[in-house]
Write a protein that holds these residues in place. Structure first.
Motif, PDB file in Angstrom:
ATOM      1  N   GLN A  36       0.813  -1.223   0.000  1.00 24.51           N
ATOM      2  CA  GLN A  36       0.000   0.000   0.000  1.00 24.51           C
ATOM      3  C   GLN A  36       0.847   1.273   0.000  1.00 24.51           C
ATOM      4  N   ASN A  37       2.132   1.146   0.246  1.00 21.28           N
ATOM      5  CA  ASN A  37       3.022   2.307   0.332  1.00 21.28           C
ATOM      6  C   ASN A  37       4.255   2.108  -0.541  1.00 21.28           C
ATOM      7  N   GLU A  38       4.024   1.767  -1.774  1.00 22.07           N
ATOM      8  CA  GLU A  38       5.120   1.448  -2.697  1.00 22.07           C
ATOM      9  C   GLU A  38       6.103   2.599  -2.892  1.00 22.07           C
ATOM     10  N   GLU A  39       5.660   3.838  -2.647  1.00 25.14           N
ATOM     11  CA  GLU A  39       6.552   4.987  -2.843  1.00 25.14           C
ATOM     12  C   GLU A  39       7.726   5.000  -1.867  1.00 25.14           C
ATOM     13  N   ILE A  40       7.616   4.303  -0.751  1.00 21.76           N
ATOM     14  CA  ILE A  40       8.743   4.227   0.193  1.00 21.76           C
ATOM     15  C   ILE A  40       9.315   2.817   0.278  1.00 21.76           C
ATOM     16  N   ALA A  41       8.878   1.953  -0.633  1.00 22.12           N
ATOM     17  CA  ALA A  41       9.382   0.574  -0.676  1.00 22.12           C
ATOM     18  C   ALA A  41      10.386   0.439  -1.818  1.00 22.12           C
ATOM     19  N   ASP A  42      11.515  -0.179  -1.543  1.00 18.35           N
ATOM     20  CA  ASP A  42      12.530  -0.409  -2.566  1.00 18.35           C
ATOM     21  C   ASP A  42      13.063  -1.832  -2.394  1.00 18.35           C
ATOM     22  N   PHE A  43      12.437  -2.762  -3.093  1.00 13.94           N
ATOM     23  CA  PHE A  43      12.811  -4.169  -3.013  1.00 13.94           C
ATOM     24  C   PHE A  43      13.225  -4.666  -4.389  1.00 13.94           C
TER      25      PHE A  43
ATOM     26  N   GLY B 214      11.063   2.381   3.727  1.00 15.39           N
ATOM     27  CA  GLY B 214      11.502   3.556   4.464  1.00 15.39           C
ATOM     28  C   GLY B 214      12.952   3.344   4.865  1.00 15.39           C
ATOM     29  N   SER B 215      13.227   3.478   6.139  1.00 16.86           N
ATOM     30  CA  SER B 215      14.601   3.295   6.616  1.00 16.86           C
ATOM     31  C   SER B 215      14.895   1.873   7.091  1.00 16.86           C
ATOM     32  N   GLN B 216      13.926   0.987   7.010  1.00 17.95           N
ATOM     33  CA  GLN B 216      14.095  -0.376   7.505  1.00 17.95           C
ATOM     34  C   GLN B 216      14.584  -1.311   6.401  1.00 17.95           C
TER      35      GLN B 216
ATOM     36  N   GLU C 156      20.434  -5.378  10.147  1.00 24.09           N
ATOM     37  CA  GLU C 156      21.499  -4.707  10.890  1.00 24.09           C
ATOM     38  C   GLU C 156      20.853  -3.558  11.643  1.00 24.09           C
ATOM     39  N   CYS C 157      21.037  -3.518  12.952  1.00 22.51           N
ATOM     40  CA  CYS C 157      20.305  -2.558  13.779  1.00 22.51           C
ATOM     41  C   CYS C 157      20.890  -1.153  13.791  1.00 22.51           C
ATOM     42  N   GLY C 158      22.126  -0.977  13.362  1.00 24.51           N
ATOM     43  CA  GLY C 158      22.735   0.347  13.378  1.00 24.51           C
ATOM     44  C   GLY C 158      23.536   0.615  14.640  1.00 24.51           C
TER      45      GLY C 158
ATOM     46  N   GLU D 134       7.801  -2.584  13.026  1.00 30.91           N
ATOM     47  CA  GLU D 134       8.055  -1.176  12.711  1.00 30.91           C
ATOM     48  C   GLU D 134       7.427  -0.807  11.374  1.00 30.91           C
ATOM     49  N   ILE D 135       7.445  -1.715  10.416  1.00 29.12           N
ATOM     50  CA  ILE D 135       6.814  -1.447   9.135  1.00 29.12           C
ATOM     51  C   ILE D 135       5.319  -1.266   9.328  1.00 29.12           C
TER      52      ILE D 135
END
Length: 156
Positions: A15-22, A59-61, A100-102, A151-152
């Motif tokens: 539903q949020n493909e604009e912030i998804a990069d797979f 997003g950032s995940q 990786e948690c950062g 978180e997603i």
């Protein structure tokens, strides 16, 4: 709860493909090659994730999975490459790096620590820390219930 959490996260990604990069769907042949390379069998929601999304970020995940068959010359978010790289040091063969948690921590599927459905639990691993001092803290009952999926889903 883990399947429900994963399915909600999956819907949220679609539903949020604009912030998804797979990288997208991965073939059964590529998945089998990755399993053979790591000497494990993927199952449950993690298998669905790599079949559906491959690897990437929302997003950032970043969620590590399979990118392509060049497991030696890859980079994040390639779980196969990352796992093989960490195994050169002290990552046990039962662990597969998925996030990786950062803060230095790695979330890993632990194929020696299975839940009631025979799926690997998600544990914390600290690179550089001797095995006898590793916390191997269980952070989720399986990939579907891991913190990244929560978180997603948290945004919706």
């Amino acid at each position: 709860m883990s399947l429900l959490t994963y399915e909600k996260a999956k819907r949220n990604i679609f539903q949020n493909e604009e912030i998804a990069d797979f990288v997208g769907e991965r073939s059964n042949e590529l998945i089998k090659l990755a399993e053979k390379t790591l000497e494990v069998t993927f199952s449950g929601s993690y298998l669905d994730f790599i079949k559906t999304f491959g690897a990437g970020n929302f997003g950032s995940q970043e969620i590590f999975g399979i990118i392509n068959s060049d497991f030696e010359n890859s980079s994040v978010p390639d779980a196969i490459w990352y796992t093989l790289s960490e195994r050169k040091y002290n990552l046990p063969k039962s662990l597969i790096v998925i996030h990786e948690c950062g803060n230095g921590q790695l979330f890993c599927l632990d194929h020696n620590e299975l839940n009631d459905d025979r799926k690997p639990k998600v544990v914390v691993f600290m690179p550089g820390l001797a095995l006898k001092y590793q916390p191997f803290e269980i952070v989720a009952s399986d990939f579907g219930d891991n913190v990244v999926n929560k978180e997603i889903f948290a945004g919706n």
